[in-house]
Scaffold this motif. Structure first.
Motif, mmCIF file in Angstrom:
data_model
loop_
_atom_site.group_PDB
_atom_site.id
_atom_site.type_symbol
_atom_site.label_atom_id
_atom_site.label_comp_id
_atom_site.label_asym_id
_atom_site.label_seq_id
_atom_site.Cartn_x
_atom_site.Cartn_y
_atom_site.Cartn_z
ATOM 1 N N CYS A 173 0.828 -1.198 0.000
ATOM 2 C CA CYS A 173 0.000 0.000 0.000
ATOM 3 C C CYS A 173 0.870 1.261 0.000
ATOM 4 C CB CYS A 173 -0.883 -0.043 1.233
ATOM 5 S SG CYS A 173 -2.194 1.134 1.188
ATOM 6 N N VAL A 174 1.914 1.252 0.861
ATOM 7 C CA VAL A 174 2.825 2.396 0.923
ATOM 8 C C VAL A 174 3.473 2.614 -0.439
ATOM 9 C CG1 VAL A 174 4.935 3.289 1.967
ATOM 10 C CG2 VAL A 174 3.259 2.098 3.377
ATOM 11 N N MET A 175 3.932 1.515 -1.075
ATOM 12 C CA MET A 175 4.581 1.642 -2.378
ATOM 13 C C MET A 175 3.622 2.229 -3.402
ATOM 14 S SD MET A 175 7.175 -1.558 -2.577
ATOM 15 C CE MET A 175 6.124 -2.480 -3.594
ATOM 16 N N ILE A 176 2.383 1.734 -3.377
ATOM 17 C CA ILE A 176 1.397 2.256 -4.346
ATOM 18 C C ILE A 176 1.191 3.756 -4.144
ATOM 19 C CG2 ILE A 176 -1.021 2.161 -5.056
ATOM 20 C CD1 ILE A 176 -1.037 -0.773 -4.282
ATOM 21 N N MET A 177 1.108 4.131 -2.856
ATOM 22 C CA MET A 177 0.893 5.543 -2.560
ATOM 23 C C MET A 177 2.040 6.394 -3.085
ATOM 24 S SD MET A 177 -1.933 6.259 -1.236
ATOM 25 C CE MET A 177 -1.517 7.973 -0.958
ATOM 26 N N VAL A 178 3.262 5.901 -2.875
ATOM 27 C CA VAL A 178 4.431 6.669 -3.298
ATOM 28 C C VAL A 178 4.439 6.797 -4.817
ATOM 29 C CG1 VAL A 178 6.949 6.679 -3.407
ATOM 30 C CG2 VAL A 178 5.791 6.087 -1.280
ATOM 31 N N ILE A 179 4.201 5.683 -5.493
ATOM 32 C CA ILE A 179 4.202 5.723 -6.955
ATOM 33 C C ILE A 179 3.112 6.659 -7.467
ATOM 34 C CG2 ILE A 179 3.775 4.364 -9.046
ATOM 35 C CD1 ILE A 179 5.014 1.986 -7.541
ATOM 36 N N TRP A 180 1.926 6.506 -6.856
ATOM 37 C CA TRP A 180 0.797 7.338 -7.297
ATOM 38 C C TRP A 180 1.091 8.816 -7.101
ATOM 39 C CZ3 TRP A 180 -2.432 10.322 -3.986
ATOM 40 C CH2 TRP A 180 -3.524 10.932 -4.637
ATOM 41 N N SER A 181 1.563 9.151 -5.886
ATOM 42 C CA SER A 181 1.762 10.574 -5.633
ATOM 43 C C SER A 181 2.894 11.124 -6.510
ATOM 44 C CB SER A 181 2.002 10.854 -4.151
ATOM 45 O OG SER A 181 2.985 9.995 -3.649
#
Lengths: 590, 588
Positions: B253-261
């Motif tokens: 989830c953290v990785m997805i957030m970082v990539i998304w942002s």
């Protein structure tokens, strides 16, 4: 709701040394320390990679160029939680094994001390200690080591790294920890003190409901059971407001934990922000420090979380250990049978010389300087006022307790009652014989599981149980005892008689077997009982005078001593203690 | 559910909502702290000209930091306050349900500890609120809010995130519930079996010791215990894996957030100062979902407690709310008790518990009822007391059917039972239960009558000593005396003595009976007894067998007329012994 169940009162930071004495505790400690260190390193790396990644993106890098950091972040994160997984598993195994050992030792002891401890501690308490207590102990053993180790290692690792990166933040974190702990302890102590002060009222208020339920029929008879509802509401309300008063204080310690943690993180963030503006620090290390700040406090917060589970577990562990370590000179059952077997015969002679018994709690009856012989197949009646020591003497001869001093000789050889080979000569019939939750057949054959149907049928006949069994839908296979068919007091006593007829041991100990029965039942039991007495050494403690007519000899106890002994006629002519007792009983009521 | 949970939730929804709101605010503050601090340092890294540029986030960070603790504290107090209120009501409800069948609880529920079990069940239900309902609903609200916040920036991503987080909020908890439900049940059954076996063994430990077969029991016990340990280890293993997977999911989830942002920033949709903010906050958001699995996993345990409470039937109390004759408002001076051809059976299929019994007891009559257990003695007492309605015939007090006395019956009839309950309050309060209006002097007067005054005076705080301290000082006979004192305070014309001397030694029994008969002189006595000691004091003795009278008369009459009575009496008063004593006495 007992206050003890609430979480958040100050965690005790004292290391339980006792814990390390359990088998396998030290290696587990070392292993946990190693894994925790690795976990801490992973945690720091995780923050470093995340910080680098974010600051990279912040400064406008492409996502593809930070993908290696992204992957590394994920790998160390998985590693970190894998370490946690391994620690938990190792600790569970240790806790499971240790709790099994605790329980085994406990149960073994339970059967050595036997009914005495059930009387003293209460059956319910013993059973729940063996079931719930062992679970609580396991939980304590499982949680305690990893928590202590985590508190010792992780904050230190993080602090070292933060100091190395940014001294200012390191200083803030370093100062917060002791302040936080001191406040938690102080507030915890204050709450504890308040609780202790009010303990007496607490106990009454918290017991009030169950006390009311138990006394419901008394309230009903007094005609106030409906009115009592109001009292219940009132007391319940009082209890609630009192509990809330204490909770306000008790929750303060977790308030302190929250407050200082959050404030400290806020300070770190603000201090970092201000120095970033000044250009004293770069974004990447600043981010890493900020990510690490909550992790720094995590172990302390987790310590508080299961505080009460640990406390209960600690208490249970202590109780289990204490019980197992109770002093007993009763012979261990496993080593009991190496002596040659024993058989009581009509020529046997048992001499008790100056036998004394002292209960640990001084209130109960003790036996003093008992000098008494038991010879062959005689019938001895034990009589005395309640509290004179009749039951204690029976317990002593039955081997449930052992004498504090004095000597016992069997056929001129030194001898102890509390051995298995002696017990196997004895049938013991108490006032309320215990019926196991099993079929009536299994209950009768309890002492002789390999008895044939014919033998059992004879015992049933002799005890006069056939009338009952013929009426049972399942006959001999009817379930009795708890959960099964309820038998009346007289029927229970007949089952005990059938047991005694079946195992046919040469010594018979009876402790008030008919005191609680109605007179018709007692009358009907008398014949089978007299038949059972034949060809046995009978020792019969009772208040009921009519049995004395069938005894060869009467021993009168008074205040734990033998006041006199002899045949009934002798004692009456002597006009001693027995005569007085008989006169008092035979007098009219008014 | 309907009976125990729904009403309390309905009554206390405000309190529950407040508690949930405060706890929610606490979690939001924690997230807000991380979010604003990530934003703060990113903003600061841009090195704004003026420190005022970052003043707002600085204030935000401090405020969130402080209020998190305040909200948490307030939330916990609010939730405990509400739940304690709910528990109070549940206790009152339980009491109200049990009260009508007060006299029959023991026979109805066989197990002696049913009362403790029920009262513990209520305590268990507090965890349902504290550990499942509140944290569960808060986690779901956080989930909704988080998705809404994301939706402001990017709807399709919010949708994706919503689906992904469903794994943590719904799928994982449901899986644990399904997976563990069976194991939990197996363990519960197994532990129940262990509990019964061990209780059986401890109660019968004397027999096990005598039999010399203790090892055999221990082996058998060990085998059952092992089963339950294996099941528990399996559960524990499952939990560990679940937590591990949950952490992995959070990592993703953290990785997805970082990539998304990062993506959003590069597309110019979002300011780059928010990357750190989002990456930091997702940790605390997703952490709040982890306890959900545990919260749901507990559900079957509450179910058990709830079931037990719900199984309590409503008792229709036919003998309670009858038309009450107003003449009974005041205590009667004299009561003639008439039992006229009374028969009673507990249910259609049962045998007669009492059959065709006729008695007339004028005021002051003394009746002894003897019989073995199950002969119908207690049933007769309950019929006279009016808590059972005769199947045939009538029991009447001065013409009023006993079961129609309603609430006034306790002013006319008292019962001295085998095991009177002494309440956990002061000795004085226990006595005053007999008559709340009694003055201290009146109370002292009756304790003197029953011979307890001196003993009570000697207690550490006299009449104000708490019963739990004095309890061990009072012996069985003295407890009965205390209950007798209560009855004397009530001063009812009729008293039922329900085997008050069982379990006492003969001398105590004798003196207690003497006190009972002297102090209750003039009252109608119905004395259920198991011995013949004292029957010579009675006007009439009846022997019950299978609900029928099979022998009756005065003591002297029965001694003359009945061979059986003579035999029985000889057990209480052995003839040979009596003669011996007599000889000795006359010799002097």
């Amino acid at each position: 709701m007992a206050l003890g169940k609430l979480d958040g009162v100050s965690p005790s930071l004292s290391m339980d040394r006792e814990l390390l004495s359990y088998r396998g505790a030290k290696p587990l400690f070392a292993l946990t320390a190693l894994l925790t260190t690795l976990q801490g390193l992973c945690l720091i790396l995780q923050a470093i990679f995340l910080g680098r990644m974010i600051s990279g993106l912040f400064s406008g890098k492409q996502i593809a160029s930070v993908s290696s950091d992204l992957l590394l972040f994920f790998i160390v994160m998985v590693c970190r939680y894998f370490m946690v997984f391994l620690i938990k598993r190792a600790c569970y195994k240790f806790a499971d094994r240790t709790s099994v050992e605790l329980r085994r030792a406990f149960l073994k002891k339970l059967f050595i001390i036997g009914p005495q401890s059930a009387k003293r501690e209460g059956t319910g308490a013993l059973v729940s200690l063996a079931l719930e207590g062992v679970l609580q102990a396991r939980r304590y053993l499982e949680l305690f080591i990893p928590k202590m180790v985590a508190n010792g290692i992780i904050p230190v690792l993080i602090l070292i790294y933060v100091f190395w990166t940014d001294r200012m933040s390191g200083l803030i974190l370093l100062i917060t920890m002791p302040v936080l702990i001191i406040f938690m302890i102080l507030l915890g102590l204050a709450a504890q003190k308040k609780m202790d002060d009010r303990w007496a009222s607490y106990r009454v208020l918290s017991n009030h409901f169950i006390d009311s339920l138990r006394g419901l029929s008394t309230l009903y008879y007094l005609g106030i059971s409906k009115l009592h509802m109001r009292t219940i509401n009132r007391v319940s309300d009082k209890y609630r407001s009192m509990t809330m008063g204490t909770l306000r204080l008790a929750f303060l310690s977790s308030f302190a934990l929250d407050f200082f943690t959050m404030l400290s993180i806020a300070f770190v963030a603000v201090a970092l922000g201000i120095r970033l503006v000044d250009g004293h620090i770069l974004l990447e290390p600043a981010l890493t420090v900020l990510i690490l700040a909550p992790e720094y406090f995590l172990p302390v917060r987790e310590l508080g979380q299961d505080y009460h589970a640990t406390l209960d577990g600690k208490e249970a562990t202590k109780q289990l250990k204490d019980y197992t370590n109770l002093p007993t000179d009763l012979e261990n059952m496993s080593e009991a049978d190496h002596q040659k077997s024993l058989r009581w015969t009509k020529h046997a002679l048992l001499k008790m010389h100056d036998v004394t018994f002292q209960y640990t709690d001084a209130e109960k009856t003790t036996l003093r300087e008992i000098n008494m012989n038991l010879r062959g197949l005689e019938k001895v009646g034990i009589i005395g006022a309640s509290g004179a020591g009749k039951s204690t003497l029976i317990d002593l001869i039955g081997g449930f307790i052992s004498a504090s001093s004095g000597t016992v000789q069997l056929n001129d050889q030194n001898f102890a009652f509390s051995t298995q080979r002696w017990r196997e000569q004895v049938t013991y019939i108490p006032q309320h014989p215990y019926l196991f939750s099993a079929t009536i057949r299994d209950n009768i054959a309890f002492y002789k599981p390999d008895a044939t149907d014919q033998q059992i049928a004879q015992a049933v006949q002799a005890a006069g149980l056939n009338g009952l069994i013929d009426h049972l839908p399942e006959g001999m296979d009817e379930q009795i005892g708890s959960g099964g068919r309820q038998l009346s007091g007289g029927q229970e006593q007949r089952v005990a008689l059938a047991r005694a007829f079946l195992c046919d041991r040469p010594i018979l100990l009876l402790d008030e077997p008919t005191a609680h029965l109605d007179i018709e039942t007692e009358y009907e039991l008398k014949q089978p009982m007299l038949q059972l007495f034949e060809n046995k050494l009978v020792i019969f403690a009772t208040h009921r005078l009519h049995w004395m007519e069938q005894m060869d000899r009467i021993v009168v106890l008074h205040n734990g001593k033998i006041a006199e002994s002899g045949t009934q006629d002798e004692l009456i002519r002597k006009k001693g203690a027995y005569f007085d007792m008989v006169c008092a009983q035979l007098e009219g009521l008014l | 559910m309907k009976e125990w949970l729904v009403p309390s939730v309905k009554r206390h929804w405000r309190g529950l909502l407040l508690a949930a709101f405060l706890s929610l605010m606490a979690l939001l503050c924690a997230s807000g702290l991380l979010f604003t601090s990530g934003f703060l340092i990113s903003k600061a890294a841009l090195r704004p000209e003026n420190i005022l540029m970052i003043y707002v986030p600085i204030v935000g960070v401090r405020t969130f930091g402080t209020f998190r603790a305040v909200f948490n504290y307030a939330g916990r107090l609010a939730s405990h306050n509400t739940i304690l209120r709910i528990l109070s009501e549940m206790r009152a409800h339980l009491y109200a349900k049990l009260e009508p069948s007060a006299l029959f609880i023991r026979s109805k529920y066989k197990t002696g500890n049913i009362l403790s079990v029920l009262s513990e069940d209520i305590e268990h239900l507090q965890d349902l609120f504290l550990r499942t309902v509140l944290p569960g609903s808060i986690a779901l609200v956080i989930y909704g809010l988080w998705i809404a916040v994301l939706g402001i920036f990017d709807r399709s991503f919010a949708l994706m995130m919503a689906l992904y987080l469903l794994i943590l909020t719904i799928i994982l908890p449901l899986l644990s519930l399904v997976q563990m439900k069976n194991d939990h049940r197996k363990i519960a059954q197994n532990r129940h079996q262990l509990y019964e076996q061990l209780t059986d063994a401890v109660l019968g430990s004397a027999d096990w010791m005598m039999s010399g077969r203790q090892e055999r029991f221990l082996d058998r016990y060990e085998k059952i215990e092992k089963k339950s340990r294996l099941a528990e280890a399996k559960l524990d293993g499952y939990r560990k894996w679940r937590d591990f997977i949950a952490q992995g999911l959070i990592g993703i989830c953290v990785m997805i957030m970082v990539i998304w942002s990062g993506h959003m920033v590069q597309n110019g949709v979002m300011d780059h100062t928010l990357i750190a903010a989002f990456a930091l906050v997702i940790f605390s958001i997703s952490e709040s979902f982890v306890p959900l699995s545990e919260a749901v996993e507990r559900l079957p345990q509450y179910q058990q407690s709830l079931n037990r409470l719900e199984q309590l039937e409503d008792v229709e109390d036919s003998t309670r709310e009858q038309i009450i004759n107003e003449q009974w408002r005041n205590q009667a001076k004299s009561i003639t008790l008439d039992v006229d051809h009374v028969s009673f059976k507990y249910s259609e299929t049962d045998d007669w518990a009492v059959h065709d019994l006729t008695l007339t007891l004028p005021q002051g009559a003394k009746l002894a009822v003897i019989g073995r257990s199950g002969a119908g003695k207690s049933t007769l007492a309950h019929l006279i007391y009016g808590v059972l309605e005769p199947t045939d015939g009538t029991v009447s007090l001065n013409g009023t059917p006993a079961h129609q006395m309603g609430a006034y019956r306790s002013a006319q009839i008292s019962v001295l039972s085998q095991d009177p309950h002494l309440f956990d309050t002061s000795v004085l309060n226990n006595l005053a239960l007999g008559s709340p209006d009694a003055t201290f002097d009146e109370i002292v007067a009756v304790t003197k009558q029953v011979g307890l005054h001196q003993l009570i005076e000697k207690l550490p705080e006299g009449y104000h000593t708490q019963m739990h301290e004095a309890g061990s000082i009072f012996s069985g006979g003295e407890r009965e005396r205390l209950a007798l004192a209560r009855i004397l305070l009530r001063d009812t014309p009729v008293v039922i003595l329900d085997e008050p001397t069982v379990g006492l030694d003969p001398l105590t029994e004798r003196t207690l009976l003497a006190t009972i008969f002297t102090t209750l002189e003039g009252k109608t006595l119905i004395w259920i007894t198991h011995h013949l000691m004292g029957t010579e004091q009675m006007d009439k003795v009846i022997f019950l067998e299978n609900g029928r009278v099979h022998l009756q008369g005065t003591h002297d009459h029965l001694l003359m007329a009945s061979e059986r009575y003579k035999h029985l009496y000889a057990l209480d008063v052995p003839q040979h012994l009596r003669q011996l004593v007599h000889e000795q006495k006359t010799e002097v």
